[in-house]
Every structure is written in structure tokens, then in C-alpha cells.
Design a protein around this motif. Structure first.
Motif, PDB file in Angstrom:
ATOM      1  N   GLU A 131      20.005   5.383 -32.579  1.00  0.00           N
ATOM      2  CA  GLU A 131      21.373   4.895 -32.413  1.00  0.00           C
ATOM      3  C   GLU A 131      21.711   4.886 -30.929  1.00  0.00           C
ATOM      4  O   GLU A 131      21.097   5.587 -30.128  1.00  0.00           O
ATOM      5  N   ASP A 132      22.685   4.064 -30.557  1.00  0.00           N
ATOM      6  CA  ASP A 132      23.124   4.034 -29.168  1.00  0.00           C
ATOM      7  C   ASP A 132      23.810   5.348 -28.837  1.00  0.00           C
ATOM      8  O   ASP A 132      24.717   5.787 -29.560  1.00  0.00           O
ATOM      9  N   CYS A 133      23.374   5.973 -27.753  1.00  0.00           N
ATOM     10  CA  CYS A 133      24.003   7.223 -27.354  1.00  0.00           C
ATOM     11  C   CYS A 133      23.842   7.440 -25.860  1.00  0.00           C
ATOM     12  O   CYS A 133      23.018   6.796 -25.209  1.00  0.00           O
ATOM     13  N   ASP A 134      24.629   8.382 -25.331  1.00  0.00           N
ATOM     14  CA  ASP A 134      24.617   8.732 -23.918  1.00  0.00           C
ATOM     15  C   ASP A 134      23.759   9.977 -23.750  1.00  0.00           C
ATOM     16  O   ASP A 134      24.121  11.059 -24.233  1.00  0.00           O
ATOM     17  N   ILE A 172      22.817   5.282 -21.100  1.00  0.00           N
ATOM     18  CA  ILE A 172      22.931   4.772 -22.459  1.00  0.00           C
ATOM     19  C   ILE A 172      21.585   4.218 -22.921  1.00  0.00           C
ATOM     20  O   ILE A 172      20.920   3.466 -22.204  1.00  0.00           O
ATOM     21  N   GLY A 173      21.176   4.597 -24.119  1.00  0.00           N
ATOM     22  CA  GLY A 173      19.942   4.086 -24.707  1.00  0.00           C
ATOM     23  C   GLY A 173      19.957   4.294 -26.203  1.00  0.00           C
ATOM     24  O   GLY A 173      20.915   4.847 -26.764  1.00  0.00           O
ATOM     25  N   ARG A 174      18.896   3.841 -26.876  1.00  0.00           N
ATOM     26  CA  ARG A 174      18.782   4.034 -28.332  1.00  0.00           C
ATOM     27  C   ARG A 174      17.792   5.161 -28.597  1.00  0.00           C
ATOM     28  O   ARG A 174      16.587   5.009 -28.372  1.00  0.00           O
ATOM     29  N   TRP A 175      18.329   6.270 -29.058  1.00  0.00           N
ATOM     30  CA  TRP A 175      17.509   7.444 -29.338  1.00  0.00           C
ATOM     31  C   TRP A 175      18.001   8.121 -30.616  1.00  0.00           C
ATOM     32  O   TRP A 175      19.098   7.839 -31.092  1.00  0.00           O
ATOM     33  N   LYS A 208      19.559  11.202 -31.744  1.00  0.00           N
ATOM     34  CA  LYS A 208      20.292  12.285 -31.080  1.00  0.00           C
ATOM     35  C   LYS A 208      19.796  13.661 -31.529  1.00  0.00           C
ATOM     36  O   LYS A 208      19.621  14.562 -30.710  1.00  0.00           O
ATOM     37  N   ASN A 229      14.080   0.895 -23.511  1.00  0.00           N
ATOM     38  CA  ASN A 229      13.937  -0.446 -24.073  1.00  0.00           C
ATOM     39  C   ASN A 229      13.626  -0.455 -25.552  1.00  0.00           C
ATOM     40  O   ASN A 229      12.973  -1.360 -26.048  1.00  0.00           O
TER      41      ASN A 229
END
Length: 383
Positions: free
Chosen positions: A237-240, A272-275, A277, A382
Motif C-alpha cells: 500500500e502507499d505509505c510514508d 512515499i512508496g508502496r510497501w 507497512k 518502483n
């Protein structure tokens, strides 16, 4: 030879001192699946056998110098050539003693001149297919040996895992059991002085530590089981990342204070990236916990920055460090981060590495004994 089931190019040796005979046999047997080599003497044939794996050898018996029988005896006396099927080619009339000598010297068959093209092709085809089947069988045996080795390795790993897990799980359970027995004895004796507020706080703190240790052990066991079965799922999910690490840091403050370790955190405003959490939090928690455990009570630094293609997190301690010979293997299963005695299943860094790889990233470590360790995590931006 057309219509053969041979699937790979095989070598045939033809030995005859007469060039015309060599030419005739070569033309007769030549196909795209066969590589034919010619020799005009026994010595020349032996030289070719040193470097080629022949499926069959067609050998003329009557040759000057070393005749066909003598060549066959040489072949049977050498490991590399003793199993090459030999078909003797002869113009001699059918004689039982002559045939017996041929079979005694290692022949598997005879071709009599004048040669019948159909018979020659049929007999050679049989031995080529036998050779092909032998090669296939050898490949299957090799594959089975690989499977057997992997099964043995998996069995050893399972036994090692069970031994370590049994030991590690028993330790906190034994502590909890002894503590419970001591409290029960105090109650039975009516010794309420053992339950003052200060002592109760220490009891709860001790119990919490053992329960937390059990939870971590069980979580590690579940994770390594999921990894082994390919079921370690990620919820991207997008997260900081900076915010996520700050949350982990805040959640670990009590642990840092209890260990008397100062944590210095340095991060940029936002990455910000997709990881996943939860999993990245698990990675950071593991690295910080190791830094405290092996950091010799000295300050620990955690740094977060954004690169071109990766977010980079470093965790640095100034503790006991890792021996050079152990650096390459600490991300393997059941390996401890140091050469000293340590609690845990030796799965933490293995799981960390698997999680990071699932994020299309990688982790490395720089360390020396007595000089601390720097773990660096690269997480792809990416995904």
C-alpha cells in the motif's frame, strides 16, 4: 538411420585402414543426428577415444599393425573406453572359433562383408538408442540424487530447527513456571510482603518480557514456515517510510530506555512508496532489537534517506560486531548475528532478508569484531 528416436547428436567411430571402406560406411550412416569420426589405425582410434564419448565403434578386424582384436583388448582395459559397444567388420567366412575370439575380445556383434545397408543401419541404430537411453537414465539418476540431497538437507534443517525451537521455547516457559511456583509458595505461607506494589510491578514486567519473547519466537516460526511454503504474503500500500519508521521508533522507546541505550534518529521529511507497512515495521524492529542486543549499551543510529531508485535505511551500532567469516552467512536460517551465545531461533535476519527481497530490495552489512555493525536496507521505490 532416418526415423530414429535419437534426440541429441551422438558420436560413432569407424576404424578401417582402407579409405574407400571408411567413405562407404560414413556415407551409409551419415545423418544430422550423428557425428562420424574416422580412424585408419588402432593407435589413431585410441587417440580419438581419449577426447570423444562414442556411442558405438565399427572396427575392421584385418588391419596392419594393431588389428581389430588387439584394439578391442586395449579398449576393454581402459575405464573410459571399456563400455563402448564394438561391432567388428570382417570379410572372413563364418567360423565359430573366429567369432568366439571376437566376442572374447569384447565384440557385441559382427558385420560381414559384403555389407547389407539395411542390416548395418539397423544394428547401429540399436546401439545408438541404447546409448541414448543410458544417458537419459544417468540424467534421471543425477536428478534423483539432487532430490535426495535436498530432502536430506531439508530433514537436517528440520531437525536443527526443532532442536533450537524446543530449547528456546522452553527457556521462557521455565522462567514463567518457576516464577508462578514461587508466588504460589508465598501465598500458601501467607507471606504478603512478597506482593508489595513495587514487587508486583517487577513481576508483571518480568512476565511481560517472557511473554513477548514467546510471541516473537512463535511469530518467527510461523514466518519461516510461510516462507518455506511460499505463503509469506505482502499487503502493499502507499505509505510514508519516514513516518512508518518514526512510529516504530516511538513504539520501541520503552525498550530502548529499559536497555539504557540512546537512539539517534535522522530522517528526511517524507518518502512515499508502496510497501507492506507491517512487514517493513517488522524489519526495522528486528534491526533495532539486534542493535540493542549486540550494541554493548552504546548509542544506536538510524538514518533514512531517498535515493534515485531506492529508499535507504541504515541502522548503526558500536557494539561487539560480527566476525568477517560470519558476515556472509548471517542472513541464512538458524544463524546468529555473532559468534557469541544468543537467544532466539537465528531466524530474524533470514526473515528480514526474505521480506526485503519481496519488496524488490536488498540488505547488506558492514562489520568488524569490536567495531560495531552497519546494516543498510534498500527498498525499491518502483513497486
Amino acid at each position: 538411420m532416418h526415423g530414429s528416436n535419437i534426440t541429441e547428436k551422438l558420436d560413432i567411430l569407424i576404424v578401417d585402414d582402407v579409405k574407400e571402406n571408411l567413405f562407404a560406411l560414413t556415407e551409409l550412416l551419415k545423418t544430422e543426428n550423428i557425428n562420424i569420426l574416422e580412424a585408419q589405425s588402432g593407435n589413431e582410434a585410441l587417440e580419438l577415444m581419449v577426447v570423444h564419448d562414442f556411442s558405438v565403434a565399427l572396427v575392421d578386424i584385418q588391419m596392419p599393425g594393431m588389428n581389430g582384436f588387439e584394439l578391442a583388448e586395449f579398449m576393454r582395459g581402459t575405464k573410459k573406453t571399456k563400455n563402448i559397444p564394438i561391432i567388428f567388420v570382417t570379410a572372413t567366412a563364418n567360423d565359430e572359433k573366429y567369432a568366439f575370439k571376437g566376442y572374447e575380445s569384447g565384440a557385441v556383434d559382427f558385420l560381414r562383408k559384403p555389407l547389407d545397408p539395411h542390416v548395418v543401419k539397423s544394428k547401429v541404430k540399436v546401439f545408438l538408442e541404447m546409448h541414448q537411453n543410458k544417458k537419459e537414465l544417468e540424467k534421471q539418476v543425477e536428478a534423483l540424487n539432487i532430490i535426495r540431497d535436498k530432502l536430506e538437507q531439508a530433514n537436517r534443517a528440520r531437525e536443527e530447527f526443532m532442536a533450537i525451537a524446543t530449547h528456546e521455547l522452553k527457556t521462557p516457559l521455565t522462567v514463567l513456571k518457576l516464577q508462578a511456583q514461587n508466588r504460589q509458595r508465598s501465598l500458601e505461607k501467607g507471606s504478603l510482603s512478597a506482593f508489595t506494589p513495587e514487587k508486583l510491578i517487577k513481576m508483571f514486567d518480568s512476565d511481560s518480557k517472557q511473554i513477548l519473547r514467546l510471541n516473537r519466537l512463535i511469530d518467527d516460526m510461523l514466518d519461516v514456515s510461510r516462507i518455506s511454503s511460499g505463503q509469506l504474503t505482502m499487503n502493499f500500500e502507499d505509505c510514508d517510510l519516514s513516518l512508518l519508521i518514526s512510529e516504530v521508533y516511538e513504539g520501541q522507546l520503552m525498550l530502548f530506555k529499559a536497555a539504557g541505550v540512546h537512539i539517534e534518529m535522522n530522517s528526511c521529511e517524507s518518502i512515499i512508496g508502496r510497501w507492506d507497512k507491517l512487514r517493513i515495521g517488522q524489519v526495522i524492529t528486528n534491526l533495532l532489537t539486534n542493535a540493542i542486543r549486540y550494541g554493548d549499551g552504546k548509542p544506536v543510529k538510524i538514518h533514512v534517506r531517498k535515493g534515485d531508485e531506492h529508499a535507504v535505511v541504515t541502522v548503526e551500532d558500536h557494539g561487539i560486531g560480527i566476525a568477517e567469516e560470519n558476515v556472509e552467512r548471517i542472513f541464512q536460517r538458524f544463524e546468529r548475528a555473532t559468534g557469541t551465545e544468543a537467544n532466539g531461533l537465528g531466524l530474524g535476519l533470514y526473515i528480514v532478508n526474505q521480506i526485503i527481497e519481496a519488496h524488490d530490495g536488498f540488505i547488506n552489512v558492514k562489520s568488524h569484531l569490536g567495531a560495531g555493525s552497519i546494516f543498510t536496507v534498500h527498498l525499491s521505490l518502483n513497486l
